[in-house]
Write a protein that holds these residues in place. Structure first.
Motif, short mmCIF file in Angstrom:
data_model
loop_
_atom_site.label_atom_id
_atom_site.label_comp_id
_atom_site.label_asym_id
_atom_site.label_seq_id
_atom_site.Cartn_x
_atom_site.Cartn_y
_atom_site.Cartn_z
N VAL A 1 0.88 -0.90 -0.03
CA VAL A 1 0.29 0.02 0.14
C VAL A 1 0.63 1.59 -0.52
O VAL A 1 0.68 2.08 -0.99
CB VAL A 1 -0.81 -0.26 1.25
N ASP A 2 2.06 0.88 1.16
CA ASP A 2 2.67 2.50 1.27
C ASP A 2 3.50 2.43 0.11
O ASP A 2 4.21 3.19 -0.61
CB ASP A 2 3.86 2.21 2.08
N PHE A 3 4.13 1.40 -1.00
CA PHE A 3 5.48 2.04 -1.79
C PHE A 3 3.66 1.72 -3.48
O PHE A 3 4.40 2.72 -4.25
CB PHE A 3 5.37 -0.16 -2.71
N ALA A 4 2.78 1.55 -3.26
CA ALA A 4 2.30 2.30 -5.14
C ALA A 4 1.24 3.18 -4.29
O ALA A 4 1.67 4.23 -5.11
CB ALA A 4 0.51 0.84 -4.56
N GLU A 5 1.13 3.89 -3.06
CA GLU A 5 0.85 4.82 -2.83
C GLU A 5 2.07 6.13 -3.29
O GLU A 5 2.08 7.35 -4.15
CB GLU A 5 0.80 5.39 -1.56
N LYS A 6 3.01 6.23 -3.18
CA LYS A 6 4.43 6.82 -3.85
C LYS A 6 4.69 6.63 -5.17
O LYS A 6 5.48 7.26 -5.63
CB LYS A 6 6.06 6.21 -2.66
N MET A 7 4.20 5.48 -6.05
CA MET A 7 4.33 4.99 -7.08
C MET A 7 3.38 5.97 -8.11
O MET A 7 3.58 5.83 -9.29
CB MET A 7 4.81 3.64 -7.49
N SER A 8 2.38 6.42 -6.94
CA SER A 8 0.63 6.96 -7.98
C SER A 8 0.95 8.51 -8.07
O SER A 8 1.02 8.98 -6.99
CB SER A 8 -0.13 6.14 -7.46
N PRO A 9 1.21 8.88 -9.27
CA PRO A 9 0.96 10.80 -9.75
C PRO A 9 -0.28 10.50 -8.52
O PRO A 9 -0.43 11.67 -8.33
CB PRO A 9 1.13 10.97 -10.44
N LEU A 10 -1.36 10.56 -8.57
CA LEU A 10 -2.85 10.88 -7.95
C LEU A 10 -3.01 10.29 -6.39
O LEU A 10 -3.17 10.72 -5.81
CB LEU A 10 -4.11 10.24 -8.73
N GLY A 11 -1.60 9.16 -6.13
CA GLY A 11 -1.65 8.37 -4.45
C GLY A 11 -2.79 7.15 -5.41
O GLY A 11 -3.31 7.35 -5.87
N ASN A 12 -2.92 5.87 -4.27
CA ASN A 12 -3.62 4.94 -4.14
C ASN A 12 -5.75 5.90 -3.99
O ASN A 12 -5.56 6.31 -3.57
CB ASN A 12 -3.75 4.19 -3.02
N ALA A 13 -6.26 4.83 -5.22
CA ALA A 13 -7.57 5.08 -4.72
C ALA A 13 -8.16 4.70 -3.24
O ALA A 13 -7.46 2.71 -3.31
CB ALA A 13 -8.43 4.35 -6.38
N ASP A 14 -9.01 5.41 -2.63
CA ASP A 14 -9.65 4.73 -2.11
C ASP A 14 -10.96 3.47 -2.24
O ASP A 14 -11.19 3.69 -3.26
CB ASP A 14 -9.44 5.21 -0.29
N ALA A 15 -11.26 2.54 -1.29
CA ALA A 15 -13.01 2.06 -1.65
C ALA A 15 -13.75 2.70 -1.87
O ALA A 15 -14.98 2.91 -3.02
CB ALA A 15 -12.92 1.22 -1.09
N GLU A 16 -13.87 3.86 -1.16
CA GLU A 16 -14.37 4.87 -1.68
C GLU A 16 -15.05 5.45 -3.02
O GLU A 16 -15.93 4.94 -4.23
CB GLU A 16 -14.83 5.95 -0.67
N ASN B 1 -10.53 -4.01 -19.53
CA ASN B 1 -10.05 -3.83 -18.07
C ASN B 1 -9.72 -2.40 -17.36
O ASN B 1 -8.54 -1.66 -18.25
CB ASN B 1 -8.95 -5.02 -17.82
N LEU B 2 -10.51 -2.23 -17.15
CA LEU B 2 -10.40 -0.53 -16.63
C LEU B 2 -9.38 0.07 -15.49
O LEU B 2 -10.10 -0.21 -14.59
CB LEU B 2 -11.96 0.16 -16.47
N PHE B 3 -8.13 0.47 -15.61
CA PHE B 3 -7.49 0.50 -14.43
C PHE B 3 -8.00 2.19 -13.09
O PHE B 3 -8.58 3.19 -13.83
CB PHE B 3 -5.75 0.50 -14.56
N HIS B 4 -8.45 2.03 -11.81
CA HIS B 4 -8.68 2.81 -11.31
C HIS B 4 -7.38 2.92 -9.83
O HIS B 4 -7.53 2.26 -9.15
CB HIS B 4 -9.67 2.46 -10.41
N ASP B 5 -5.86 3.63 -10.22
CA ASP B 5 -5.10 3.14 -9.57
C ASP B 5 -3.98 4.28 -9.60
O ASP B 5 -3.64 4.20 -9.04
CB ASP B 5 -4.25 2.24 -9.61
N GLY B 6 -4.72 5.73 -9.66
CA GLY B 6 -3.68 7.01 -9.10
C GLY B 6 -2.81 6.74 -10.16
O GLY B 6 -1.93 7.58 -10.01
N GLY B 7 -2.81 6.36 -11.18
CA GLY B 7 -1.50 6.41 -12.70
C GLY B 7 -0.33 4.92 -12.36
O GLY B 7 0.39 5.52 -13.11
N PHE B 8 -0.98 4.56 -11.07
CA PHE B 8 0.09 3.28 -10.98
C PHE B 8 1.05 2.36 -11.75
O PHE B 8 1.64 2.49 -12.40
CB PHE B 8 -0.73 2.29 -9.78
N SER B 9 -0.76 2.39 -12.73
CA SER B 9 -0.12 1.25 -14.03
C SER B 9 0.65 1.69 -15.05
O SER B 9 1.52 0.64 -15.93
CB SER B 9 -2.02 0.42 -14.60
#
Ligand code: NAI
Length: 272
Positions: A212-227, A248-256
């Motif tokens: 979670v921490d790594f993905a947060e730092k690797m995503s320009p918008l940060g992690n997407a939460d459940a909401e 397949n639609l990525f919802h990941d703050g840009g991580f992918s």
């Protein structure tokens, strides 16, 4: 805030266990946006989890079903159409489970009965759900069927184990059935590939907090939460996405699409 995006629509939400569940947020938001829904989960989850409280809050019913059992799924569609008064407009498959993960079996020491169950519960259940709905002609033209997935389907993540294979199969089923159901009945089928999220299933992943921490730092918008994931699901159920299918639609703050961010570099230098 409601824009009535789902006004008059009928939906089925599978997989709300507690208020951390992505399905929980989707159910709440769907009702807020004007839909009427039913809920489904396994009898054990209904007994041990909080699904009943959600049903009371949303003034709806829960139809128990093991998503690997076609007869159970048939009942879910039959009883949902009866309770909601017509064909279904949207379905959320928010179901995942790996016994190998639960028993800390590593990827090179899988128990094959557990592996079968991982694939059956987390991926083949999606095929069963769609096939039975199509046989029953239970979903309206323009209807939207969604499942939740993770980027471990495309790239290898330590600790994701046999769920990676299940997610690859799940996404493939969405493409294959998206063609068939779109062609025959105008129903769309997609998957949303979500950031790591601290839910009951999420916490079963080895090293989840670090991920979670790594993905947060690797995503320009940060992690997407459940909401936020639930918001995307609502748009996918609405008429604003009428021609989106087999995706397949990525919802990941840009991580992918990231290779390396400055935040990860800074973190690495600091720890060296
Ligand atoms: P959750 O633990 O709240 O939901 C999983 C649900 O699956 C539970 O309600 C559980 O009762 C249900 N389930 C398990 N076996 C079942 C069966 N045989 N029949 C019917 N239902 C069954 O966790 P979460 O995170 O909300 O999971 C929902 C979906 O989101 C899963 O497909 C998961 O893989 C996916 N996802 C989760 C991510 C995360 O980091 N939490 C990231 C990307 C995707």
């Amino acid at each position: 805030m409601s824009n009535n995006l789902l006004k008059g629509k009928r939906g089925i939400v599978f997989g709300a266990l507690n208020d951390k569940s992505i399905a929980w947020k989707v159910a709440e938001k769907a009702v807020e946006q004007g839909a009427t829904i039913t809920l489904s989960n396994t009898p054990v989850a209904i007994r041990m989890g909080d699904t009943k409280a959600l049903a009371e809050k949303l003034n709806t019913i829960i139809i128990p079903a093991d998503a690997t059992n076609v007869e159970d799924l048939k009942k879910v569609f039959e009883e949902s159409m009866e309770a909601l008064g017509g064909k279904i407009d949207f379905v959320l498959h928010s179901i995942g489970m790996s016994m190998n993960m639960r028993h800390n079996r590593s990827y090179d020491d899988l128990n094959y009965e557990f592996f079968d169950r991982t694939l059956n519960i987390s991926a083949i259940s999606f095929h069963k759900m769609i096939q039975i709905a199509k046989e029953m002609d239970a979903i309206s033209e323009g209807g939207s069927v969604l499942a939740l997935t993770h980027i471990a389907a495309q790239r290898t993540f330590t600790g994701y184990n046999d769920m990676a294979d299940a997610k690859a199969l799940l996404e493939s089923i969405a493409r294959s059935f998206g063609y068939v159901y779109g062609r025959d009945k105008g129903v769309r089928v997609n998957t949303i590939s979500q950031s790591p999220t601290l839910t009951t299933a999420g916490q079963g992943i080895d090293g989840m907090n670090a991920f979670v921490d790594f993905a947060e730092k690797m995503s320009p918008l940060g992690n997407a939460d459940a909401e936020e994931c639930a918001d995307y699901c609502i748009v996918m159920f609405s008429d604003l996405t009428r021609k989106v299918t087999m995706q397949n639609l990525f919802h990941d703050g840009g991580f992918s699409n990231m290779g390396l961010t400055q935040a990860v570099v800074d973190d690495y230098i600091e720890k060296k």
